[in-house]
Write a protein that holds these residues in place. Structure first.
Motif, PDB file in Angstrom:
ATOM      1  N   SER A  94      59.949 -12.554   3.604  1.00  0.00           N
ATOM      2  CA  SER A  94      59.452 -13.932   3.493  1.00  0.00           C
ATOM      3  C   SER A  94      60.551 -14.872   2.999  1.00  0.00           C
ATOM      4  O   SER A  94      60.624 -16.025   3.408  1.00  0.00           O
ATOM      5  CB  SER A  94      58.236 -13.994   2.557  1.00  0.00           C
ATOM      6  N   ARG A  95      61.429 -14.366   2.122  1.00  0.00           N
ATOM      7  CA  ARG A  95      62.570 -15.179   1.673  1.00  0.00           C
ATOM      8  C   ARG A  95      63.486 -15.487   2.855  1.00  0.00           C
ATOM      9  O   ARG A  95      63.990 -16.613   2.993  1.00  0.00           O
ATOM     10  CB  ARG A  95      63.375 -14.429   0.605  1.00  0.00           C
ATOM     11  N   ILE A  96      63.719 -14.484   3.683  1.00  0.00           N
ATOM     12  CA  ILE A  96      64.565 -14.692   4.857  1.00  0.00           C
ATOM     13  C   ILE A  96      63.963 -15.770   5.748  1.00  0.00           C
ATOM     14  O   ILE A  96      64.669 -16.669   6.225  1.00  0.00           O
ATOM     15  CB  ILE A  96      64.755 -13.376   5.634  1.00  0.00           C
ATOM     16  N   LEU A  97      62.656 -15.695   5.971  1.00  0.00           N
ATOM     17  CA  LEU A  97      62.000 -16.703   6.807  1.00  0.00           C
ATOM     18  C   LEU A  97      62.184 -18.092   6.230  1.00  0.00           C
ATOM     19  O   LEU A  97      62.465 -19.051   6.965  1.00  0.00           O
ATOM     20  CB  LEU A  97      60.512 -16.395   6.945  1.00  0.00           C
TER      21      LEU A  97
ATOM     22  N   PRO B 262      64.812 -25.330   7.230  1.00  0.00           N
ATOM     23  CA  PRO B 262      65.372 -26.318   6.297  1.00  0.00           C
ATOM     24  C   PRO B 262      64.397 -26.615   5.152  1.00  0.00           C
ATOM     25  O   PRO B 262      63.768 -27.659   5.088  1.00  0.00           O
ATOM     26  CB  PRO B 262      65.596 -27.548   7.186  1.00  0.00           C
ATOM     27  N   THR B 263      64.283 -25.648   4.232  1.00  0.00           N
ATOM     28  CA  THR B 263      63.259 -25.736   3.186  1.00  0.00           C
ATOM     29  C   THR B 263      63.704 -26.452   1.920  1.00  0.00           C
ATOM     30  O   THR B 263      62.877 -26.744   1.054  1.00  0.00           O
ATOM     31  CB  THR B 263      62.771 -24.327   2.806  1.00  0.00           C
ATOM     32  N   ASP B 264      65.010 -26.699   1.762  1.00  0.00           N
ATOM     33  CA  ASP B 264      65.496 -27.419   0.586  1.00  0.00           C
ATOM     34  C   ASP B 264      66.769 -28.172   0.989  1.00  0.00           C
ATOM     35  O   ASP B 264      67.256 -28.002   2.118  1.00  0.00           O
ATOM     36  CB  ASP B 264      65.736 -26.473  -0.603  1.00  0.00           C
ATOM     37  N   PRO B 265      67.316 -29.011   0.108  1.00  0.00           N
ATOM     38  CA  PRO B 265      68.496 -29.803   0.491  1.00  0.00           C
ATOM     39  C   PRO B 265      69.681 -28.968   0.977  1.00  0.00           C
ATOM     40  O   PRO B 265      70.371 -29.349   1.920  1.00  0.00           O
ATOM     41  CB  PRO B 265      68.827 -30.569  -0.797  1.00  0.00           C
ATOM     42  N   GLN B 266      69.933 -27.824   0.319  1.00  0.00           N
ATOM     43  CA  GLN B 266      71.058 -26.988   0.737  1.00  0.00           C
ATOM     44  C   GLN B 266      70.832 -26.421   2.135  1.00  0.00           C
ATOM     45  O   GLN B 266      71.735 -26.417   2.978  1.00  0.00           O
ATOM     46  CB  GLN B 266      71.265 -25.835  -0.259  1.00  0.00           C
ATOM     47  N   LEU B 267      69.623 -25.953   2.400  1.00  0.00           N
ATOM     48  CA  LEU B 267      69.322 -25.404   3.722  1.00  0.00           C
ATOM     49  C   LEU B 267      69.256 -26.505   4.779  1.00  0.00           C
ATOM     50  O   LEU B 267      69.555 -26.271   5.953  1.00  0.00           O
ATOM     51  CB  LEU B 267      68.017 -24.613   3.675  1.00  0.00           C
ATOM     52  N   HIS B 268      68.883 -27.697   4.368  1.00  0.00           N
ATOM     53  CA  HIS B 268      68.915 -28.840   5.285  1.00  0.00           C
ATOM     54  C   HIS B 268      70.361 -29.093   5.718  1.00  0.00           C
ATOM     55  O   HIS B 268      70.637 -29.351   6.900  1.00  0.00           O
ATOM     56  CB  HIS B 268      68.335 -30.074   4.602  1.00  0.00           C
ATOM     57  N   GLN B 269      71.286 -29.002   4.765  1.00  0.00           N
ATOM     58  CA  GLN B 269      72.709 -29.148   5.092  1.00  0.00           C
ATOM     59  C   GLN B 269      73.158 -28.026   6.024  1.00  0.00           C
ATOM     60  O   GLN B 269      73.879 -28.260   7.006  1.00  0.00           O
ATOM     61  CB  GLN B 269      73.550 -29.123   3.816  1.00  0.00           C
ATOM     62  N   ASP B 270      72.728 -26.800   5.718  1.00  0.00           N
ATOM     63  CA  ASP B 270      73.089 -25.669   6.575  1.00  0.00           C
ATOM     64  C   ASP B 270      72.581 -25.877   7.998  1.00  0.00           C
ATOM     65  O   ASP B 270      73.268 -25.538   8.966  1.00  0.00           O
ATOM     66  CB  ASP B 270      72.505 -24.372   6.016  1.00  0.00           C
TER      67      ASP B 270
ATOM     68  N   LEU C 122      60.938  -8.013  17.432  1.00  0.00           N
ATOM     69  CA  LEU C 122      60.394  -8.861  16.371  1.00  0.00           C
ATOM     70  C   LEU C 122      61.480  -9.765  15.782  1.00  0.00           C
ATOM     71  O   LEU C 122      61.225 -10.946  15.514  1.00  0.00           O
ATOM     72  CB  LEU C 122      59.776  -8.005  15.268  1.00  0.00           C
ATOM     73  N   SER C 123      62.679  -9.242  15.608  1.00  0.00           N
ATOM     74  CA  SER C 123      63.786 -10.039  15.064  1.00  0.00           C
ATOM     75  C   SER C 123      64.119 -11.204  15.988  1.00  0.00           C
ATOM     76  O   SER C 123      64.352 -12.332  15.529  1.00  0.00           O
ATOM     77  CB  SER C 123      65.027  -9.167  14.860  1.00  0.00           C
ATOM     78  N   THR C 124      64.131 -10.938  17.284  1.00  0.00           N
ATOM     79  CA  THR C 124      64.400 -12.002  18.253  1.00  0.00           C
ATOM     80  C   THR C 124      63.305 -13.060  18.200  1.00  0.00           C
ATOM     81  O   THR C 124      63.582 -14.274  18.255  1.00  0.00           O
ATOM     82  CB  THR C 124      64.490 -11.417  19.672  1.00  0.00           C
ATOM     83  N   LEU C 125      62.057 -12.623  18.080  1.00  0.00           N
ATOM     84  CA  LEU C 125      60.938 -13.564  18.002  1.00  0.00           C
ATOM     85  C   LEU C 125      61.050 -14.426  16.750  1.00  0.00           C
ATOM     86  O   LEU C 125      60.857 -15.651  16.808  1.00  0.00           O
ATOM     87  CB  LEU C 125      59.613 -12.799  17.997  1.00  0.00           C
ATOM     88  N   VAL C 126      61.366 -13.810  15.614  1.00  0.00           N
ATOM     89  CA  VAL C 126      61.497 -14.552  14.360  1.00  0.00           C
ATOM     90  C   VAL C 126      62.576 -15.624  14.463  1.00  0.00           C
ATOM     91  O   VAL C 126      62.369 -16.782  14.072  1.00  0.00           O
ATOM     92  CB  VAL C 126      61.810 -13.588  13.193  1.00  0.00           C
ATOM     93  N   LEU C 127      63.738 -15.271  15.010  1.00  0.00           N
ATOM     94  CA  LEU C 127      64.822 -16.244  15.143  1.00  0.00           C
ATOM     95  C   LEU C 127      64.451 -17.364  16.111  1.00  0.00           C
ATOM     96  O   LEU C 127      64.760 -18.540  15.868  1.00  0.00           O
ATOM     97  CB  LEU C 127      66.100 -15.551  15.605  1.00  0.00           C
TER      98      LEU C 127
END
Length: 203
Positions: A86-89, A94-102, A155-160
């Motif tokens: 769930s953390r990986i998901l 873009p769940t926070d400012p840092q990930l928005h930048q990423d 499943l990994s391909t679907l998640v991405l």
């Protein structure tokens, strides 16, 4: 401080600054002096570590991904496989400012990869690393008996794919898509494949 530590610290500052500048103005507009100024180093020192914009860009992308992975795996020995997944998901969106930048960096990567073969190959390799990141978490849960066995690569391909699709809508601030609905939708597919509760786990 040893020379080795100073060098590592300088590279870290440069790569952090590069991520910020590329996200702010885009790769095509970036100039090496802009990154040097943001990092607080001379242009000569920047060129010593990264002799081209292209090298700086690829290293910045790798740096961004590595930092995200370290945060997710901080207590991998004690956290459940479902929590790690769930953390990986969450980190694929873009769940926070840092990930928005990423995410802005990833969008720059996509655009450049369409026009530059070297960047395309690099992007495909980064996706392979993301695929392995998701797949390893799923395999860990299957091995421990926490997950129902499934086709891990599928499943990994679907998640991405789902993460990319929802992530783009979130970056566009599409009013019909929220972070909660995106996570819930992706987890619905994950939980069905792995025999997990439908509620997204939290730490």
């Amino acid at each position: 401080m040893s020379t080795k530590v100073r060098t590592a610290d300088t590279r870290e500052r440069i790569l952090t600054a590069a991520c910020e500048v590329i996200a702010d103005i885009g790769f095509e507009k970036i100039r090496m002096r802009m990154v040097a100024e943001r990092a607080g180093v001379s242009t000569a020192l920047l060129h010593y570590h990264f002799d081209t914009r292209e090298k700086l860009f690829t290293e910045a992308m790798t740096h961004s991904f590595a930092n995200t992975a370290v945060d997710v795996e901080r207590d991998a020995e004690t956290a459940t496989a479902a929590v790690i997944l769930s953390r990986i998901l969450r980190n694929l969106l873009p769940t926070d400012p840092q990930l928005h930048q990423d995410w802005r960096l990833w969008q720059e990567l996509w655009v450049r990869a369409l026009r530059d073969e070297t960047t395309r190959v690099f992007a495909v390799d980064l996706y392979a690393q993301l695929h392995a990141w998701v797949g390893d978490a799923v395999r860990r849960g299957i091995a421990s008996g926490e997950f129902t066995p499934t086709d891990v690569d599928d499943l990994s391909t679907l998640v991405l794919s789902l993460s990319d699709g929802y992530g783009i809508r979130l970056m566009l601030r599409d009013p019909t898509v929220t972070l909660d609905t995106a996570l819930t939708s992706i987890w619905r597919h994950v939980s069905a494949a792995l025999g997990l509760p439908a509620t997204v786990p939290t730490d």
